[in-house]
Design a protein around this motif. Sequence first.
Motif, PDB file in Angstrom:
ATOM      1  N   MET A   1      -5.847  -6.181  -5.703  1.00 37.20           N
ATOM      2  CA  MET A   1      -5.943  -5.017  -4.830  1.00 37.20           C
ATOM      3  C   MET A   1      -7.333  -4.438  -5.054  1.00 37.20           C
ATOM      4  N   ILE A   2      -8.031  -4.196  -3.956  1.00 39.41           N
ATOM      5  CA  ILE A   2      -9.470  -3.952  -4.018  1.00 39.41           C
ATOM      6  C   ILE A   2      -9.803  -2.587  -3.415  1.00 39.41           C
ATOM      7  N   ALA A   3     -10.501  -1.753  -4.187  1.00 41.22           N
ATOM      8  CA  ALA A   3     -10.810  -0.395  -3.738  1.00 41.22           C
ATOM      9  C   ALA A   3     -11.676  -0.437  -2.474  1.00 41.22           C
ATOM     10  N   PRO A   4     -11.559   0.635  -1.648  1.00 47.87           N
ATOM     11  CA  PRO A   4     -12.219   0.604  -0.336  1.00 47.87           C
ATOM     12  C   PRO A   4     -13.750   0.487  -0.394  1.00 47.87           C
ATOM     13  N   HIS A   5     -14.346   0.887  -1.519  1.00 48.29           N
ATOM     14  CA  HIS A   5     -15.826   0.842  -1.560  1.00 48.29           C
ATOM     15  C   HIS A   5     -16.363  -0.585  -1.698  1.00 48.29           C
ATOM     16  N   ILE A   6     -15.486  -1.556  -1.959  1.00 46.87           N
ATOM     17  CA  ILE A   6     -15.937  -2.947  -2.120  1.00 46.87           C
ATOM     18  C   ILE A   6     -15.789  -3.672  -0.774  1.00 46.87           C
ATOM     19  N   SER A   7     -16.903  -4.202  -0.278  1.00 49.05           N
ATOM     20  CA  SER A   7     -16.877  -4.816   1.061  1.00 49.05           C
ATOM     21  C   SER A   7     -16.730  -6.328   0.983  1.00 49.05           C
ATOM     22  N   PRO A   8     -15.866  -6.861   1.837  1.00 51.50           N
ATOM     23  CA  PRO A   8     -15.709  -8.321   1.870  1.00 51.50           C
ATOM     24  C   PRO A   8     -16.788  -8.985   2.725  1.00 51.50           C
ATOM     25  N   ARG A   9     -17.007 -10.258   2.505  1.00 55.84           N
ATOM     26  CA  ARG A   9     -17.739 -11.080   3.486  1.00 55.84           C
ATOM     27  C   ARG A   9     -17.050 -12.438   3.565  1.00 55.84           C
ATOM     28  N   HIS A  10     -17.146 -13.062   4.709  1.00 58.00           N
ATOM     29  CA  HIS A  10     -16.430 -14.332   4.893  1.00 58.00           C
ATOM     30  C   HIS A  10     -16.899 -15.376   3.894  1.00 58.00           C
ATOM     31  N   GLY A  11     -15.924 -16.047   3.269  1.00 56.82           N
ATOM     32  CA  GLY A  11     -16.241 -17.114   2.315  1.00 56.82           C
ATOM     33  C   GLY A  11     -16.372 -16.634   0.879  1.00 56.82           C
ATOM     34  N   MET A  12     -16.371 -15.308   0.671  1.00 56.76           N
ATOM     35  CA  MET A  12     -16.573 -14.740  -0.666  1.00 56.76           C
ATOM     36  C   MET A  12     -15.482 -15.208  -1.640  1.00 56.76           C
ATOM     37  N   LEU A  13     -14.226 -15.178  -1.185  1.00 61.13           N
ATOM     38  CA  LEU A  13     -13.079 -15.658  -1.965  1.00 61.13           C
ATOM     39  C   LEU A  13     -12.266 -16.568  -1.049  1.00 61.13           C
ATOM     40  N   GLY A  14     -11.427 -17.387  -1.629  1.00 59.78           N
ATOM     41  CA  GLY A  14     -10.585 -18.233  -0.777  1.00 59.78           C
ATOM     42  C   GLY A  14      -9.577 -19.013  -1.593  1.00 59.78           C
ATOM     43  N   THR A  15      -8.548 -19.520  -0.919  1.00 61.36           N
ATOM     44  CA  THR A  15      -7.485 -20.274  -1.562  1.00 61.36           C
ATOM     45  C   THR A  15      -6.701 -21.041  -0.500  1.00 61.36           C
TER      46      THR A  15
ATOM     47  N   GLY B   1       0.833  -1.215   0.000  1.00 60.44           N
ATOM     48  CA  GLY B   1       0.000   0.000   0.000  1.00 60.44           C
ATOM     49  C   GLY B   1       0.856   1.249   0.000  1.00 60.44           C
ATOM     50  N   GLU B   2       1.897   1.203   0.844  1.00 64.04           N
ATOM     51  CA  GLU B   2       2.790   2.363   0.984  1.00 64.04           C
ATOM     52  C   GLU B   2       3.565   2.595  -0.328  1.00 64.04           C
ATOM     53  N   MET B   3       4.140   1.543  -0.877  1.00 62.69           N
ATOM     54  CA  MET B   3       5.003   1.725  -2.052  1.00 62.69           C
ATOM     55  C   MET B   3       4.222   2.038  -3.330  1.00 62.69           C
ATOM     56  N   SER B   4       2.987   1.544  -3.412  1.00 56.62           N
ATOM     57  CA  SER B   4       2.198   1.803  -4.624  1.00 56.62           C
ATOM     58  C   SER B   4       1.387   3.090  -4.491  1.00 56.62           C
ATOM     59  N   GLY B   5       1.339   3.653  -3.274  1.00 58.91           N
ATOM     60  CA  GLY B   5       0.521   4.845  -3.046  1.00 58.91           C
ATOM     61  C   GLY B   5      -0.964   4.508  -2.976  1.00 58.91           C
ATOM     62  N   LEU B   6      -1.296   3.241  -2.728  1.00 59.10           N
ATOM     63  CA  LEU B   6      -2.701   2.828  -2.692  1.00 59.10           C
ATOM     64  C   LEU B   6      -3.030   2.243  -1.313  1.00 59.10           C
ATOM     65  N   ASN B   7      -2.672   3.024  -0.299  1.00 58.06           N
ATOM     66  CA  ASN B   7      -2.826   2.604   1.097  1.00 58.06           C
ATOM     67  C   ASN B   7      -4.223   2.199   1.500  1.00 58.06           C
ATOM     68  N   ASP B   8      -5.220   2.833   0.869  1.00 62.41           N
ATOM     69  CA  ASP B   8      -6.603   2.578   1.308  1.00 62.41           C
ATOM     70  C   ASP B   8      -7.228   1.365   0.604  1.00 62.41           C
ATOM     71  N   TYR B   9      -6.495   0.712  -0.302  1.00 60.19           N
ATOM     72  CA  TYR B   9      -7.020  -0.492  -0.955  1.00 60.19           C
ATOM     73  C   TYR B   9      -6.896  -1.693  -0.009  1.00 60.19           C
ATOM     74  N   GLN B  10      -7.605  -2.777  -0.344  1.00 62.73           N
ATOM     75  CA  GLN B  10      -7.540  -4.023   0.430  1.00 62.73           C
ATOM     76  C   GLN B  10      -6.839  -5.069  -0.430  1.00 62.73           C
ATOM     77  N   LEU B  11      -6.218  -6.060   0.235  1.00 59.65           N
ATOM     78  CA  LEU B  11      -5.397  -7.032  -0.497  1.00 59.65           C
ATOM     79  C   LEU B  11      -5.948  -8.444  -0.350  1.00 59.65           C
ATOM     80  N   PHE B  12      -6.140  -9.112  -1.503  1.00 58.86           N
ATOM     81  CA  PHE B  12      -6.450 -10.551  -1.479  1.00 58.86           C
ATOM     82  C   PHE B  12      -5.307 -11.269  -2.182  1.00 58.86           C
ATOM     83  N   LEU B  13      -4.695 -12.228  -1.480  1.00 59.16           N
ATOM     84  CA  LEU B  13      -3.521 -12.912  -2.028  1.00 59.16           C
ATOM     85  C   LEU B  13      -3.883 -14.255  -2.649  1.00 59.16           C
ATOM     86  N   CYS B  14      -3.283 -14.522  -3.806  1.00 63.20           N
ATOM     87  CA  CYS B  14      -3.474 -15.826  -4.458  1.00 63.20           C
ATOM     88  C   CYS B  14      -2.127 -16.257  -5.051  1.00 63.20           C
TER      89      CYS B  14
END
Length: 376
Positions: free
Chosen positions: A249-263, A80-93
């Motif tokens: 990397m997911i913009a802040p307006h998109i809300s997660p819910r448990h089970g929505m994505l997974g790996t 977030g810091e290095m890309s300047g996109l601190n307010d985004y959320q991260l999903f890793l795959c």
Amino acid sequence: MKLFDVYPLMDITPVSALGCYITDREGEKYLDLYGGHAVISIGHSHPHYVKKLYEQLSRIGFYSNSVINPLQTQLAEKLGEMSGLNDYQLFLCNSGAEANENALKLASFTNGKQRIIAFGKAFHGRTSMAVGATDNPAIQAPINQNHQVTFVPLNDSRAVEVELKKGNVCAVIVEGIQGVGGVRVAETGFLKDVEKLCRQHNALLIMDEIQSGYGRSGRFFAFQEAGIRPDLITTAKGMGNGFPIGAVMIAPHISPRHGMLGTTFGGNYLACAAALAVLEVMEKEELIENARDTGAYLLAKLKEVKGIKEVRGRGLMIGIEFDHEVSSMRKALLQKKKIFTGLSSTNVIRLLPPLTLTRQMADTFVKALAEVLEDN
Ligand SMILES: Cc1ncc(COP(=O)(O)O)c(C=O)c1O
């Protein structure tokens, strides 16, 4: 058992590598301008990266995503810091295709729609929706052709608007700079238009930065040249310098819910350690700046070489187009000049070197290319 033969192979067997060089089993050293297909960002076997991976493996290499893994949070913060996109959320795959598959799914979860707009010559990966959004019927099986994908020409915002107006578009997916398509840059005005159009039509903008991201273009992400804020950004390749890792990397307006994505494997300890080491080296050695400067230098030098039709790209993502096939030239570069280059279609040499490339290495390539052109 034998290997399932799906790859056309270059006649080279690398057994070790360091920095911008690979060495084959005969001990011959090659300048690597292909970076294992844009994967080697900080250079082969960088000592800091090797150390971090060893250390991590001796502590813990893997546990599932059902426990707290502080390395994931550290990676999210650093990225977030290095890309300047601190307010985004991260999903890793684990890979690029998987990142795109998850991004498309997330777009559809978010707005409930089903259509995808993609672009001529696009490549987004080999999984079902990713390959469905790839403009190459030869690599789509009939089962991949059920997705509702419309292809429009790159940099044609009017065509995007026409399709968005037809309704039900969940996402527009664009590469920051098309790689497989021949190093074609998504123009600033076009990206600004598409961002606006997506907002107007409640479609999500996905920037596929799998090849063009992670400093390659001379910015952290290529789309940042246009100053836009995509809803979703996908990344992989250079992120792990060879250790398999991908992310959305997911913009802040998109809300997660448990089970929505997974790996199972995504975000494992080793992958996070590799990705953190990459960011640390990129920062310390100012590799984004180097990609910008050395890339601009190399582009300018290539423009002086006779016999080239067009030179395209940004930073250290460069396409050199010829009005003839380049396979024999690429072979001559490899065998006679000991330089490994990439390819797009049949007439474009594609350069995707480690971001540590020096001006001297760039000069070596330009001289070798001019000589090979003369011989051919
Ligand atoms: C722009 C782009 N998207 C997606 C992919 C797929 O990534 P992976 O091979 O890691 O699945 C690639 C790979 O070349 C790519 O260049």
